[in-house]
Design a protein around this motif. Structure first.
Motif, PDB file in Angstrom:
ATOM      1  N   ARG A   1      -1.874  -0.769  -3.299  1.00  0.00           N
ATOM      2  CA  ARG A   1      -3.134  -0.070  -3.047  1.00  0.00           C
ATOM      3  C   ARG A   1      -2.826   1.355  -2.599  1.00  0.00           C
ATOM      4  NH1 ARG A   1      -7.898  -2.658  -1.392  1.00  0.00           N
ATOM      5  NH2 ARG A   1      -8.846  -0.599  -1.368  1.00  0.00           N
TER       6      ARG A   1
ATOM      7  N   LEU B   1      -6.476  -3.928   3.207  1.00  0.00           N
ATOM      8  CA  LEU B   1      -5.550  -4.796   2.465  1.00  0.00           C
ATOM      9  C   LEU B   1      -5.953  -6.267   2.554  1.00  0.00           C
ATOM     10  CD1 LEU B   1      -2.152  -3.084   3.383  1.00  0.00           C
ATOM     11  CD2 LEU B   1      -3.522  -2.799   1.319  1.00  0.00           C
TER      12      LEU B   1
ATOM     13  N   ALA C   1       0.850  -1.193   0.000  1.00  0.00           N
ATOM     14  CA  ALA C   1       0.000   0.000   0.000  1.00  0.00           C
ATOM     15  C   ALA C   1       0.880   1.235   0.000  1.00  0.00           C
ATOM     16  CB  ALA C   1      -0.913   0.015   1.230  1.00  0.00           C
TER      17      ALA C   1
END
Length: 300
Positions: free
Chosen positions: A91, A300, A62
């Motif tokens: 992400r 996540l 992320a």
């Protein structure tokens, strides 16, 4: 399976803190608290200089833009980075769509249209004196605040009373701007910030400007104090979040000020790089950071 590290976007302007800066090393302090919060889950947090080219974003699970504090001065590079991150396997949190919309404070006018509690707000394309002077009558105000639509930390922001000369162009927003009535509660009571992680309320604080100033940022001398959320504030914040896109947001800071009738009004919904005030959480100083980590890991 080991989870890949999380990238925390930082800037050479603030990380590590420059020797000529008087304020504490805010960026490093926030990084340390986040690292501690993610440690039990085995996820490491890596600072990444977002303006530098060549980062392999797929190395990360992320990317958090929390410390990209100078993006208003480099918006094209920032947008390019968002595209790169989204094209990788990492992400982006909050989501790219949410971040792009939140960059332009014109979102306040959109939230007002959806029924969120927002002060009267004029969105203007430029700050010529005629537009500024006409806004006093349009807003029925004797004092106004003029803010850049893309900006942070009171950069190029001006406060003006009816009858005063319009400031020179170099202190006004350089392009598109928002004009709002000045709310006296900013100097009398301060600005209230409410932090939400994964849609859950975490902690609240009040930011009081120093005497003779109206700016509520610590770097301008404001005093920040952790408090219990005052009456009506959580309801107002949740009314804002209910109208926002991308909910539940991984993180959000809702900045509120009381209007003349005592109702809480939205000054800003910070969804890109809010300072999280983790040390002002009245529960134990670590609670907010843990809640933040939990919200990210859930995504996540």
């Amino acid at each position: 399976m080991d989870m890949k590290p999380i990238a925390l976007l930082v800037t050479h302007d603030y990380y590590p803190s420059r020797p000529d800066r008087a304020e504490p090393d805010y960026a490093h302090n926030q990084l340390v608290l986040l690292r501690e919060a993610f440690e039990p889950s085995g996820v490491s947090i890596e600072p990444v200089f977002w303006q530098d080219d060549g980062t392999d974003w797929s190395r990360f699970s992320a990317v958090l833009p929390l410390l990209a504090w100078n993006y208003p001065q480099a918006t094209e590079t920032f947008l390019k980075r968002l595209d790169e991150i989204e094209a990788s396997s990492a992400r982006l949190l909050n989501d790219g769509e949410v971040i792009r919309a939140n960059m332009d404070k014109g979102y306040l006018a959109e939230l007002a249209r959806r029924g969120a509690p927002v002060p009267p707000t004029l969105a203007v394309e430029g700050c010529n004196p005629e537009v500024i002077l006409a806004s006093f009558d349009t807003l029925n105000a004797n004092e106004i605040i003029i803010k850049p639509r893309i900006g942070a930390g009171a950069w190029r922001q001006a406060r003006l009373k009816r009858g005063e000369p319009v400031p020179s162009a170099d202190v006004l927003p350089p392009a598109a701007a928002l004009i709002q009535p000045f709310l006296p509660a900013v100097t009398e009571e301060g600005e209230l910030s409410l932090l939400y992680f994964g849609g859950r309320f975490s902690h609240a604080l009040i930011k009081r400007p120093k005497a003779g100033d109206y700016r509520t940022q610590g770097q301008h001398g404001a005093v920040e104090t952790g408090i219990d959320a005052p009456e009506g504030a959580l309801e107002a914040a949740e009314a804002v979040l209910a109208k926002a896109d991308g909910t539940p947001l991984t993180y959000a800071r809702v900045d509120l000020v009381r209007g003349a009738d005592g109702q809480w009004l939205l000054m800003e919904l910070e969804l890109i790089e809010p300072w999280l005030y983790l040390t002002l959480d009245r529960q134990d100083g670590k609670h907010g950071a843990k809640l933040f980590a939990q919200a990210v890991l859930e995504r996540l």
